[in-house]
Motif scaffolding. Structure first.
Motif, PDB file in Angstrom:
ATOM      1  N   LEU A 126     125.336 -36.047 -31.463  1.00 46.89           N
ATOM      2  CA  LEU A 126     125.298 -34.910 -30.585  1.00 46.89           C
ATOM      3  C   LEU A 126     126.401 -34.405 -30.042  1.00 46.89           C
ATOM      4  O   LEU A 126     126.426 -32.945 -29.529  1.00 46.89           O
ATOM      5  CB  LEU A 126     124.586 -35.606 -29.294  1.00 46.89           C
ATOM      6  N   GLU A 127     127.657 -34.814 -30.147  1.00 44.24           N
ATOM      7  CA  GLU A 127     128.974 -34.047 -29.749  1.00 44.24           C
ATOM      8  C   GLU A 127     129.133 -32.935 -30.383  1.00 44.24           C
ATOM      9  O   GLU A 127     130.226 -32.009 -29.951  1.00 44.24           O
ATOM     10  CB  GLU A 127     130.005 -35.175 -29.919  1.00 44.24           C
ATOM     11  N   ASN A 128     128.556 -32.470 -31.654  1.00 43.88           N
ATOM     12  CA  ASN A 128     128.684 -31.488 -32.382  1.00 43.88           C
ATOM     13  C   ASN A 128     127.857 -30.326 -32.058  1.00 43.88           C
ATOM     14  O   ASN A 128     128.040 -29.319 -32.615  1.00 43.88           O
ATOM     15  CB  ASN A 128     128.445 -31.786 -33.930  1.00 43.88           C
ATOM     16  N   LEU A 129     126.975 -30.447 -31.131  1.00 39.82           N
ATOM     17  CA  LEU A 129     125.950 -29.473 -30.737  1.00 39.82           C
ATOM     18  C   LEU A 129     126.593 -28.713 -29.576  1.00 39.82           C
ATOM     19  O   LEU A 129     127.170 -29.348 -28.691  1.00 39.82           O
ATOM     20  CB  LEU A 129     124.674 -29.959 -30.323  1.00 39.82           C
ATOM     21  N   PRO A 130     126.701 -27.454 -29.359  1.00 39.70           N
ATOM     22  CA  PRO A 130     126.954 -26.727 -28.327  1.00 39.70           C
ATOM     23  C   PRO A 130     126.289 -27.241 -27.149  1.00 39.70           C
ATOM     24  O   PRO A 130     124.855 -27.643 -27.362  1.00 39.70           O
ATOM     25  CB  PRO A 130     126.569 -25.145 -28.891  1.00 39.70           C
ATOM     26  N   PRO A 131     126.896 -27.383 -25.821  1.00 38.51           N
ATOM     27  CA  PRO A 131     125.931 -27.886 -24.761  1.00 38.51           C
ATOM     28  C   PRO A 131     124.495 -27.374 -24.598  1.00 38.51           C
ATOM     29  O   PRO A 131     123.506 -28.282 -24.305  1.00 38.51           O
ATOM     30  CB  PRO A 131     126.707 -27.292 -23.543  1.00 38.51           C
ATOM     31  N   GLU A 133     122.471 -26.123 -26.514  1.00 43.75           N
ATOM     32  CA  GLU A 133     121.706 -26.642 -27.680  1.00 43.75           C
ATOM     33  C   GLU A 133     121.448 -27.964 -27.746  1.00 43.75           C
ATOM     34  O   GLU A 133     120.337 -28.611 -28.033  1.00 43.75           O
ATOM     35  CB  GLU A 133     122.130 -26.335 -29.312  1.00 43.75           C
ATOM     36  N   ARG A 134     122.427 -28.833 -27.330  1.00 43.23           N
ATOM     37  CA  ARG A 134     122.153 -30.146 -26.987  1.00 43.23           C
ATOM     38  C   ARG A 134     121.285 -30.587 -25.963  1.00 43.23           C
ATOM     39  O   ARG A 134     120.519 -31.218 -26.136  1.00 43.23           O
ATOM     40  CB  ARG A 134     123.411 -30.789 -26.510  1.00 43.23           C
ATOM     41  N   ALA A 135     121.248 -29.679 -24.846  1.00 43.78           N
ATOM     42  CA  ALA A 135     120.218 -29.843 -23.660  1.00 43.78           C
ATOM     43  C   ALA A 135     118.747 -29.615 -24.114  1.00 43.78           C
ATOM     44  O   ALA A 135     117.995 -30.299 -23.930  1.00 43.78           O
ATOM     45  CB  ALA A 135     120.756 -28.911 -22.578  1.00 43.78           C
ATOM     46  N   ALA A 136     118.651 -28.323 -24.926  1.00 48.65           N
ATOM     47  CA  ALA A 136     117.438 -28.077 -25.470  1.00 48.65           C
ATOM     48  C   ALA A 136     116.647 -28.782 -26.478  1.00 48.65           C
ATOM     49  O   ALA A 136     115.657 -29.554 -26.310  1.00 48.65           O
ATOM     50  CB  ALA A 136     117.254 -26.570 -26.018  1.00 48.65           C
ATOM     51  N   PHE A 137     117.530 -29.436 -27.313  1.00 49.31           N
ATOM     52  CA  PHE A 137     117.058 -30.410 -28.395  1.00 49.31           C
ATOM     53  C   PHE A 137     116.756 -31.880 -27.477  1.00 49.31           C
ATOM     54  O   PHE A 137     115.658 -32.179 -27.816  1.00 49.31           O
ATOM     55  CB  PHE A 137     118.202 -30.884 -29.355  1.00 49.31           C
ATOM     56  N   LEU A 138     117.439 -32.367 -26.654  1.00 52.98           N
ATOM     57  CA  LEU A 138     117.312 -33.542 -25.943  1.00 52.98           C
ATOM     58  C   LEU A 138     115.870 -33.507 -25.210  1.00 52.98           C
ATOM     59  O   LEU A 138     115.110 -34.354 -25.097  1.00 52.98           O
ATOM     60  CB  LEU A 138     118.373 -33.929 -25.086  1.00 52.98           C
ATOM     61  N   LEU A 139     115.871 -32.399 -24.195  1.00 54.15           N
ATOM     62  CA  LEU A 139     114.964 -32.190 -23.408  1.00 54.15           C
ATOM     63  C   LEU A 139     113.309 -32.093 -24.060  1.00 54.15           C
ATOM     64  O   LEU A 139     112.471 -32.608 -23.675  1.00 54.15           O
ATOM     65  CB  LEU A 139     115.012 -30.702 -22.466  1.00 54.15           C
ATOM     66  N   GLY A 168     119.286 -27.277 -33.415  1.00 52.99           N
ATOM     67  CA  GLY A 168     119.847 -28.911 -33.040  1.00 52.99           C
ATOM     68  C   GLY A 168     119.019 -29.740 -33.923  1.00 52.99           C
ATOM     69  O   GLY A 168     120.094 -30.747 -34.447  1.00 52.99           O
ATOM     70  N   ARG A 169     117.933 -29.787 -34.057  1.00 47.01           N
ATOM     71  CA  ARG A 169     117.326 -30.505 -35.042  1.00 47.01           C
ATOM     72  C   ARG A 169     117.707 -30.451 -36.440  1.00 47.01           C
ATOM     73  O   ARG A 169     117.960 -31.494 -37.102  1.00 47.01           O
ATOM     74  CB  ARG A 169     115.787 -30.219 -35.113  1.00 47.01           C
ATOM     75  N   ALA A 170     117.902 -29.383 -36.973  1.00 47.06           N
ATOM     76  CA  ALA A 170     118.592 -29.217 -38.400  1.00 47.06           C
ATOM     77  C   ALA A 170     120.050 -29.892 -38.395  1.00 47.06           C
ATOM     78  O   ALA A 170     120.258 -30.241 -39.765  1.00 47.06           O
ATOM     79  CB  ALA A 170     118.723 -27.723 -38.697  1.00 47.06           C
ATOM     80  N   ARG A 171     120.756 -29.431 -37.541  1.00 46.71           N
ATOM     81  CA  ARG A 171     122.187 -30.201 -37.474  1.00 46.71           C
ATOM     82  C   ARG A 171     122.230 -31.700 -37.538  1.00 46.71           C
ATOM     83  O   ARG A 171     122.797 -32.215 -38.302  1.00 46.71           O
ATOM     84  CB  ARG A 171     122.955 -29.604 -36.203  1.00 46.71           C
ATOM     85  N   LEU A 172     121.425 -32.029 -36.851  1.00 45.72           N
ATOM     86  CA  LEU A 172     121.181 -33.508 -36.673  1.00 45.72           C
ATOM     87  C   LEU A 172     120.563 -34.142 -38.060  1.00 45.72           C
ATOM     88  O   LEU A 172     121.297 -35.164 -38.413  1.00 45.72           O
ATOM     89  CB  LEU A 172     120.283 -34.070 -35.400  1.00 45.72           C
ATOM     90  N   GLN A 173     119.610 -33.602 -38.599  1.00 47.99           N
ATOM     91  CA  GLN A 173     119.126 -34.164 -39.678  1.00 47.99           C
ATOM     92  C   GLN A 173     120.213 -34.086 -40.770  1.00 47.99           C
ATOM     93  O   GLN A 173     120.233 -35.030 -41.725  1.00 47.99           O
ATOM     94  CB  GLN A 173     117.682 -33.367 -40.099  1.00 47.99           C
ATOM     95  N   ALA A 174     121.015 -32.839 -40.963  1.00 47.54           N
ATOM     96  CA  ALA A 174     121.888 -32.602 -41.872  1.00 47.54           C
ATOM     97  C   ALA A 174     123.147 -33.933 -41.735  1.00 47.54           C
ATOM     98  O   ALA A 174     123.637 -34.434 -42.739  1.00 47.54           O
ATOM     99  CB  ALA A 174     122.684 -31.258 -41.872  1.00 47.54           C
ATOM    100  N   ALA A 175     123.315 -34.235 -40.400  1.00 47.26           N
ATOM    101  CA  ALA A 175     124.396 -35.346 -40.206  1.00 47.26           C
ATOM    102  C   ALA A 175     123.981 -36.565 -40.395  1.00 47.26           C
ATOM    103  O   ALA A 175     124.857 -37.379 -40.472  1.00 47.26           O
ATOM    104  CB  ALA A 175     124.887 -34.902 -38.861  1.00 47.26           C
TER     105      ALA A 175
END
Length: 313
Positions: A126-131, A133-139, A168-175
């Motif tokens: 999550l630290e790699n997501l812009p703020p 994007e991180r908020a939108a994905f989590l919410l 955000g979802r794509a970044r997390l799945q790739a990581a």
């Protein structure tokens, strides 16, 4: 109508709503910041702003979520500058830990109902997501708000929110390529790695460590730790061998569940020195997270201290 308006603005009513929402707000703030003390500060600031709010609040729970999220986004933008000067790798703070006795074979995980979205590996990604994007994905994905609700919270269009969530979802799945492996299988690999580390079994460590694995060690300048990521299984094995040789006395190890994942606490005569959590990628450990910064070990220390409710928050 006048009576309803008075109830909605009555400080006692607002306090009751806030207390009911506090656990959810804390969970959101922790996932946004990765540090419990910072999360609690954001929740407290939200409380103060609630009581400073004039006028009528028709949906106080939604107002609380919106206020906390926007505070967290601003906080993350400032924290990015602060963390640029952090000594060595930065890792999230464990939120909770539970001691696992020998022979438990990971069954303690059934007692701690923590989803994958609370693991330290997830928190680190999550630290790699812009703020925003991180908020939108989590919410959306972690807290179940629909796109329209997230748009209202962030002050963006639904189309923009859909893009943020998707990215955000794509970044997390790739990581996190190993996340689709069943948790029981991931835990089994992690336990074998931990068993080998306790036994000082270099061959066992190598057998469960991916060749391209990375070790991140967070001392925060307050405890000795590797200042740069250690890349490659051979180097990681030499790192473990090196710290073992430097110990005047052998480590004392305690098995733990750290944010729901298998982990290990190392203690010496001065107390808790670090907690280690192996992250499994596919069929082996791909990442080893070691947290030695004492500011981030409160939950682990609490779990190791006998007493009712220790290790749980």
């Amino acid at each position: 109508m006048d009576s309803d308006r008075r109830n909605r603005t009555d400080p006692r009513e607002l306090a009751a709503v806030f207390e009911a929402e506090r656990p959810r707000l804390t969970r959101l703030a922790y996932r946004m910041t990765g540090i419990m003390a910072e999360a609690q500060d954001l929740v407290q600031e939200t409380y103060l702003r609630l009581h400073g709010q004039g006028g009528e609040l028709r949906q106080p729970a939604a107002w609380l979520t919106t206020t906390l999220t926007r505070l967290a986004i601003d906080h993350l933008r400032a924290a990015k500058l602060r963390r640029a000067d952090y000594t060595g790798p930065w890792l999230p703070e464990p939120d909770r830990a539970e001691v696992v006795e020998i022979g438990d074979d990971g069954r303690g995980a059934e007692r701690v109902e923590l989803a994958d979205d609370l693991s330290l590996a997830f928190m680190l990604v999550l630290e790699n997501l812009p703020p925003a994007e991180r908020a939108a994905f989590l919410l959306h994905d972690a807290f179940g708000h629909d796109h329209a609700a997230v748009a209202a919270i962030l002050g963006k269009s639904e189309a923009a929110v859909r893009q943020l969530v998707s990215r955000g979802r794509a970044r997390l799945q790739a990581a996190r390529p190993g996340i689709h492996v069943p948790k029981a299988r991931r835990d089994a690999v992690a336990h074998r790695f931990i068993d080998a580390l306790i036994a000082g079994d270099g061959e066992g460590l190598a057998a469960n460590l991916q060749a391209e694995a990375v070790l991140l060690s967070d001392g925060g300048g307050k405890r000795q730790a590797a200042l740069n990521p250690i890349r490659g299984a051979d180097r990681i094995l030499r790192f473990f061998a090196g710290i073992a040789r430097k110990q005047a006395r052998p480590w004392q190890f305690r098995r733990l569940l750290v944010n729901g994942d298998p982990g290990l606490a190392a203690l010496d005569e001065d107390g808790l020195r670090f907690v280690m959590v192996p992250t499994v990628r596919g069929d082996g450990v791909g990442e080893v997270l070691m947290i030695a910064n004492p500011d981030k070990l409160a939950a682990v220390a609490a779990a190791l201290t006998p007493g009712p409710g220790s290790g749980r928050r």
